[in-house]
Each structure stands twice: as C-alpha cells, then as structure tokens.
Design a protein around this motif. Structure first.
Motif, PDB file in Angstrom:
ATOM      1  N   ALA A   1       4.588  -1.509   8.094  1.00 55.16           N
ATOM      2  CA  ALA A   1       4.833  -0.116   8.486  1.00 55.16           C
ATOM      3  C   ALA A   1       4.319   0.847   7.423  1.00 55.16           C
ATOM      4  CB  ALA A   1       6.323   0.106   8.726  1.00 55.16           C
ATOM      5  N   GLU A   2       4.498   0.511   6.151  1.00 54.38           N
ATOM      6  CA  GLU A   2       3.975   1.360   5.075  1.00 54.38           C
ATOM      7  C   GLU A   2       2.448   1.359   5.086  1.00 54.38           C
ATOM      8  OE1 GLU A   2       5.781   3.378   2.973  1.00 54.38           O
ATOM      9  OE2 GLU A   2       7.252   2.823   4.495  1.00 54.38           O
ATOM     10  N   ALA A   3       1.852   0.209   5.377  1.00 57.68           N
ATOM     11  CA  ALA A   3       0.395   0.166   5.516  1.00 57.68           C
ATOM     12  C   ALA A   3      -0.061   1.019   6.690  1.00 57.68           C
ATOM     13  CB  ALA A   3      -0.074  -1.278   5.682  1.00 57.68           C
ATOM     14  N   SER A   4       0.737   1.032   7.757  1.00 63.95           N
ATOM     15  CA  SER A   4       0.404   1.877   8.906  1.00 63.95           C
ATOM     16  C   SER A   4       0.468   3.350   8.534  1.00 63.95           C
ATOM     17  CB  SER A   4       1.373   1.583  10.058  1.00 63.95           C
ATOM     18  OG  SER A   4       1.109   2.419  11.164  1.00 63.95           O
ATOM     19  N   ALA A   5       1.463   3.735   7.714  1.00 57.53           N
ATOM     20  CA  ALA A   5       1.545   5.126   7.260  1.00 57.53           C
ATOM     21  C   ALA A   5       0.323   5.497   6.418  1.00 57.53           C
ATOM     22  CB  ALA A   5       2.829   5.330   6.455  1.00 57.53           C
ATOM     23  N   VAL A   6      -0.148   4.560   5.603  1.00 57.10           N
ATOM     24  CA  VAL A   6      -1.363   4.801   4.816  1.00 57.10           C
ATOM     25  C   VAL A   6      -2.561   4.975   5.731  1.00 57.10           C
ATOM     26  CG1 VAL A   6      -2.950   3.773   3.144  1.00 57.10           C
ATOM     27  CG2 VAL A   6      -0.483   3.620   2.765  1.00 57.10           C
ATOM     28  N   GLU A   7      -2.646   4.142   6.774  1.00 54.32           N
ATOM     29  CA  GLU A   7      -3.761   4.255   7.731  1.00 54.32           C
ATOM     30  C   GLU A   7      -3.755   5.607   8.434  1.00 54.32           C
ATOM     31  OE1 GLU A   7      -5.062   4.576  11.686  1.00 54.32           O
ATOM     32  OE2 GLU A   7      -3.097   3.638  11.458  1.00 54.32           O
ATOM     33  N   ILE A   8      -2.574   6.085   8.825  1.00 58.71           N
ATOM     34  CA  ILE A   8      -2.476   7.386   9.492  1.00 58.71           C
ATOM     35  C   ILE A   8      -2.893   8.500   8.530  1.00 58.71           C
ATOM     36  CG2 ILE A   8      -0.855   9.049  10.476  1.00 58.71           C
ATOM     37  CD1 ILE A   8       0.698   6.647  11.600  1.00 58.71           C
ATOM     38  N   ALA A   9      -2.448   8.413   7.271  1.00 61.96           N
ATOM     39  CA  ALA A   9      -2.816   9.429   6.284  1.00 61.96           C
ATOM     40  C   ALA A   9      -4.325   9.428   6.026  1.00 61.96           C
ATOM     41  CB  ALA A   9      -2.049   9.193   4.980  1.00 61.96           C
ATOM     42  N   LEU A  10      -4.921   8.245   5.977  1.00 61.86           N
ATOM     43  CA  LEU A  10      -6.372   8.174   5.809  1.00 61.86           C
ATOM     44  C   LEU A  10      -7.089   8.761   7.017  1.00 61.86           C
ATOM     45  CD1 LEU A  10      -6.760   4.616   4.237  1.00 61.86           C
ATOM     46  CD2 LEU A  10      -7.318   6.790   3.135  1.00 61.86           C
TER      47      LEU A  10
ATOM     48  N   LEU B   1       0.834  -1.196   0.000  1.00 58.18           N
ATOM     49  CA  LEU B   1       0.000   0.000   0.000  1.00 58.18           C
ATOM     50  C   LEU B   1       0.869   1.247   0.000  1.00 58.18           C
ATOM     51  CD1 LEU B   1      -2.703  -0.897   2.692  1.00 58.18           C
ATOM     52  CD2 LEU B   1      -3.057  -0.733   0.232  1.00 58.18           C
ATOM     53  N   SER B   2       0.409   2.271  -0.705  1.00 56.40           N
ATOM     54  CA  SER B   2       1.020   3.595  -0.654  1.00 56.40           C
ATOM     55  C   SER B   2      -0.089   4.626  -0.772  1.00 56.40           C
ATOM     56  CB  SER B   2       2.052   3.782  -1.776  1.00 56.40           C
ATOM     57  OG  SER B   2       1.439   3.630  -3.051  1.00 56.40           O
ATOM     58  N   PHE B   3       0.212   5.861  -0.377  1.00 52.61           N
ATOM     59  CA  PHE B   3      -0.809   6.911  -0.299  1.00 52.61           C
ATOM     60  C   PHE B   3      -0.310   8.152  -1.006  1.00 52.61           C
ATOM     61  CE2 PHE B   3      -3.154  10.351   1.860  1.00 52.61           C
ATOM     62  CZ  PHE B   3      -4.455   9.870   1.728  1.00 52.61           C
ATOM     63  N   VAL B   4      -1.197   8.768  -1.806  1.00 48.01           N
ATOM     64  CA  VAL B   4      -0.896  10.022  -2.504  1.00 48.01           C
ATOM     65  C   VAL B   4      -1.654  11.130  -1.783  1.00 48.01           C
ATOM     66  CG1 VAL B   4      -0.957  11.261  -4.703  1.00 48.01           C
ATOM     67  CG2 VAL B   4      -0.625   8.777  -4.677  1.00 48.01           C
ATOM     68  N   GLU B   5      -0.934  11.962  -1.047  1.00 46.22           N
ATOM     69  CA  GLU B   5      -1.589  12.972  -0.216  1.00 46.22           C
ATOM     70  C   GLU B   5      -2.306  14.033  -1.042  1.00 46.22           C
ATOM     71  OE1 GLU B   5       0.997  14.672   2.633  1.00 46.22           O
ATOM     72  OE2 GLU B   5       1.527  12.772   3.575  1.00 46.22           O
ATOM     73  N   ALA B   6      -1.781  14.352  -2.229  1.00 45.12           N
ATOM     74  CA  ALA B   6      -2.385  15.421  -3.030  1.00 45.12           C
ATOM     75  C   ALA B   6      -3.803  15.083  -3.446  1.00 45.12           C
ATOM     76  CB  ALA B   6      -1.518  15.695  -4.266  1.00 45.12           C
ATOM     77  N   THR B   7      -4.086  13.801  -3.672  1.00 47.25           N
ATOM     78  CA  THR B   7      -5.403  13.394  -4.156  1.00 47.25           C
ATOM     79  C   THR B   7      -6.132  12.460  -3.184  1.00 47.25           C
ATOM     80  OG1 THR B   7      -4.379  11.555  -5.373  1.00 47.25           O
ATOM     81  CG2 THR B   7      -4.702  13.622  -6.570  1.00 47.25           C
ATOM     82  N   ASN B   8      -5.503  12.133  -2.037  1.00 48.73           N
ATOM     83  CA  ASN B   8      -6.082  11.182  -1.068  1.00 48.73           C
ATOM     84  C   ASN B   8      -6.379   9.835  -1.712  1.00 48.73           C
ATOM     85  OD1 ASN B   8      -5.962  12.993   1.054  1.00 48.73           O
ATOM     86  ND2 ASN B   8      -8.075  13.662   0.848  1.00 48.73           N
ATOM     87  N   ASP B   9      -5.476   9.396  -2.590  1.00 49.66           N
ATOM     88  CA  ASP B   9      -5.650   8.114  -3.273  1.00 49.66           C
ATOM     89  C   ASP B   9      -4.763   7.051  -2.638  1.00 49.66           C
ATOM     90  OD1 ASP B   9      -7.493   9.057  -5.077  1.00 49.66           O
ATOM     91  OD2 ASP B   9      -6.000   9.578  -6.592  1.00 49.66           O
ATOM     92  N   VAL B  10      -5.319   5.853  -2.496  1.00 49.17           N
ATOM     93  CA  VAL B  10      -4.560   4.696  -2.037  1.00 49.17           C
ATOM     94  C   VAL B  10      -4.158   3.876  -3.255  1.00 49.17           C
ATOM     95  CG1 VAL B  10      -4.635   2.556  -0.702  1.00 49.17           C
ATOM     96  CG2 VAL B  10      -5.719   4.619   0.197  1.00 49.17           C
TER      97      VAL B  10
ATOM     98  N   ALA C   1       5.079   1.583  -3.593  1.00 49.40           N
ATOM     99  CA  ALA C   1       5.284   1.563  -2.141  1.00 49.40           C
ATOM    100  C   ALA C   1       6.769   1.499  -1.781  1.00 49.40           C
ATOM    101  CB  ALA C   1       4.551   0.377  -1.519  1.00 49.40           C
ATOM    102  N   ASP C   2       7.606   0.933  -2.662  1.00 49.15           N
ATOM    103  CA  ASP C   2       9.058   0.824  -2.454  1.00 49.15           C
ATOM    104  C   ASP C   2       9.376   0.141  -1.131  1.00 49.15           C
ATOM    105  OD1 ASP C   2      11.725   1.081  -3.134  1.00 49.15           O
ATOM    106  OD2 ASP C   2      11.933   3.081  -2.262  1.00 49.15           O
ATOM    107  N   VAL C   3       8.716  -0.987  -0.884  1.00 47.19           N
ATOM    108  CA  VAL C   3       8.983  -1.748   0.335  1.00 47.19           C
ATOM    109  C   VAL C   3      10.401  -2.308   0.321  1.00 47.19           C
ATOM    110  CG1 VAL C   3       8.346  -3.835   1.599  1.00 47.19           C
ATOM    111  CG2 VAL C   3       6.575  -2.295   0.763  1.00 47.19           C
TER     112      VAL C   3
END
Length: 321
Positions: free
Chosen positions: A147-156, A82-91, A113-115
């Motif tokens: 951890a990257e999924a957790s960052a996506v959850e926080i951004a959401l 998972l990765s998150f795009v903050e500009a568009t709130n896209d997962v 995601a560049d895991v």
C-alpha cells in the motif's frame, strides 16, 4: 502478542504464550531477539549469514527482496520499502527484515516508510486483516508495504502530470530536461526496489501451499502479487510517458531554434538592404551623377526605407517575423 482488541507488539525481552510480534530498533539486534524468543538456530544462522548487503547501511540503500527457509519451517523474509518526499519528488528506499516462526514474528525496519507503525495501527485499530496467527501479522505488514508503494506510485503519477503541463506550456523553462531526467531516475529507483518483491511473493505463495496450516495465506498473497504487478506496469507507463515528453520537448527546442534562426535571418536581410546602398555610394567614384543631385540624398534614404519596409512586410507575411 494477541490481545482482545487485536495485535500489540511484544517488547523485545518479553516472552509470552500465544503468537507474538516483536519489533526491534536495529537489524543488528535481530539475531539476539530471535534467540530470546525461541527461534531456531538455523533461522538465526540464515539471518546472520545471507551474504554481503543483507543488512543495508542506510535508508538510501535498497535491499533485495528474498525468502530463506530453514528445515524446521521457519523463514527469514527481507523486502525493500518505499516512501516519497513530495517537496523534492524524491523516492526513498528502506528495508524490512523479519524472522517468522510458528508462533512468533521478530521484525526490524530501516528507512522512513514506517511500514511497521502503519501495520500496528491496522492490527490494533480493528481494521479487517486476512489470515490468522503470526501470518496475520505477515499479511498486515506485506499489504501495508505494498500500500505504501502504491502511494509512492500515485505521487509519482501526479509529479509526471505536473511535469507534462510544464512541457506543453508556452512558457519557456530552462530546467525541463533536468526535471524529466530526475523524475525518470526516481521512477527507476522505485521500480528497482519494487521489482524484486514480485519474485519474493510467489515464494510466500509456494510456502503457503506446501504448509497445511497456513493455506489461508494464499488468497491475500495472490492479491498482493496482482497489486505489485499493476504498480510496476503503472511505473513502466510513467517512464514511457516521460520518454515521450523528452522527445516532444527536444522537438519543441528544435522548432524554437528554427524560429529564432528565421527571425535573425529576416532582420539580417532587412539590415543588409540599406547597408548595400550605403556601401555603394560610399565608394566615392567621380562619375556618380547621383552625388550631384539635389534630391540624391533624400531619394536614397527613401529608397532604403522602402526596401526595408517591403522586406519586413514580406517576411511578416511568410511567418518569419
């Protein structure tokens, strides 16, 4: 390969003694790379013949998490990222595919995601990583993926909080429903990608318990399971909160519509009073004594004005205006 400073991925064509970590650019190159580094044909067959959809055609197509074992102890692991795009709130969802042998891990990743890149930084940067041998690579990759999924959850969560402020502000927004549904869709995509991981991690725990060599994997795997469960619960809470916000917003729209109807009805009643008086005296009957009065016209105007002012005061006091 393992160096004095930590792990460093081996080039795809290099074969060296000791545990190795090989990263290839495309999932299509995994079977050839696995064969070059001495992995068994059964694991390669599992990699090639796991059915339709085993290799995603792009980063927007999530992969189902699964673990396939061969009879000689090697296994093929696939997991969505998972990765998150903050500009568009896209997962955005990607995929991680790896073949794990006794002394080699062959891996490929698609998506943004560049895991693997972050796992390399963790292993070569001296950060504490549990386990040993190839399972240390697996620990770094799995924990980085979570951890990257957790960052996506926080951004959401931040996006939900911002949208909550929009819903409860006094300023009217015409796209609130669309924004709520867009965010619910992104949360659903995150849960769809993260959910299967909860079924893959227990299989890794079972594999660690069955093997006498990698029992050290069990503690960090249990930690990862708890982490993923917590993330899924948070995403579930965000989805419920968005549903509540949608209900509140629709209630606000209904209240505002009622207020608009009351205002329109009040002004219509105020306008009806002079219209009624004017229509009566516009019938032009002969026996209407008011038509011959000198003060008839100003009196009728004053009467209409008084009625309008009285109605306005009445509606204002009742909160309709």
């Amino acid at each position: 390969m393992k160096t004095s400073d930590g792990w460093a991925p081996s080039p795809p064509g290099e074969s060296s003694a000791g545990p190795r970590w090989v990263i290839v650019a495309s999932p299509d190159d995994l079977p050839a790379a696995a064969r070059r580094h001495g992995l068994g044909e059964q694991a390669i067959a599992l990699l090639q013949h796991r059915g339709p959809g085993a290799h995603p055609s792009g980063p927007d197509h999530p992969l189902r998490a699964r673990l396939d074992r061969s009879s000689d102890g090697e296994f093929v692991l696939t997991a969505p990222t998972l990765s998150f795009v903050e500009a568009t709130n896209d997962v955005h969802t990607g995929a991680l595919i790896c073949v794990v042998g006794a002394d080699v891990v062959v891996m490929s990743e698609v998506g943004d995601a560049d895991v693997t890149g972050r796992a390399v930084e963790k292993l070569t940067g001296g950060f504490p990583v549990p386990d040993e041998g190839v399972h240390q690579v697996l620990a770094a990759v799995v924990l980085t993926m979570v951890a990257e999924a957790s960052a996506v959850e926080i951004a959401l969560g931040d996006a939900v909080a911002d949208l909550e402020h929009v819903v409860f502000t006094s300023t009217r927004h015409t796209d609130t429903v669309e924004r709520i549904y867009d965010l619910k869709r992104e949360i659903a995509e995150a849960r769809r990608a993260l959910g299967p991981v909860t079924s893959m991690l227990p299989e890794l725990i079972a594999e660690a318990e069955e093997s006498s060599e990698n029992r050290r994997s069990r503690p960090w795997l249990i930690r990862a399971v708890s982490w993923v469960d917590r993330l899924d619960n948070h995403l579930d809470g965000y989805d419920d909160l968005l549903g509540d916000m949608l209900s509140v917003h629709l209630s606000q729209v209904s209240v505002r519509q009622n207020e608009d109807v009351r205002k329109i009805s009040s002004w219509a009643a105020i306008a009806a009073a002079p219209t009624l008086v004017a229509s009566i005296y516009g019938m032009n009957f002969e026996n209407m004594p008011e038509l011959s009065w000198t003060l008839g016209y100003p009196l009728s105007i004053a009467t209409m004005a008084a009625v309008c002012v009285s109605l306005y005061a009445l509606f204002r006091r009742s909160g309709w205006l």
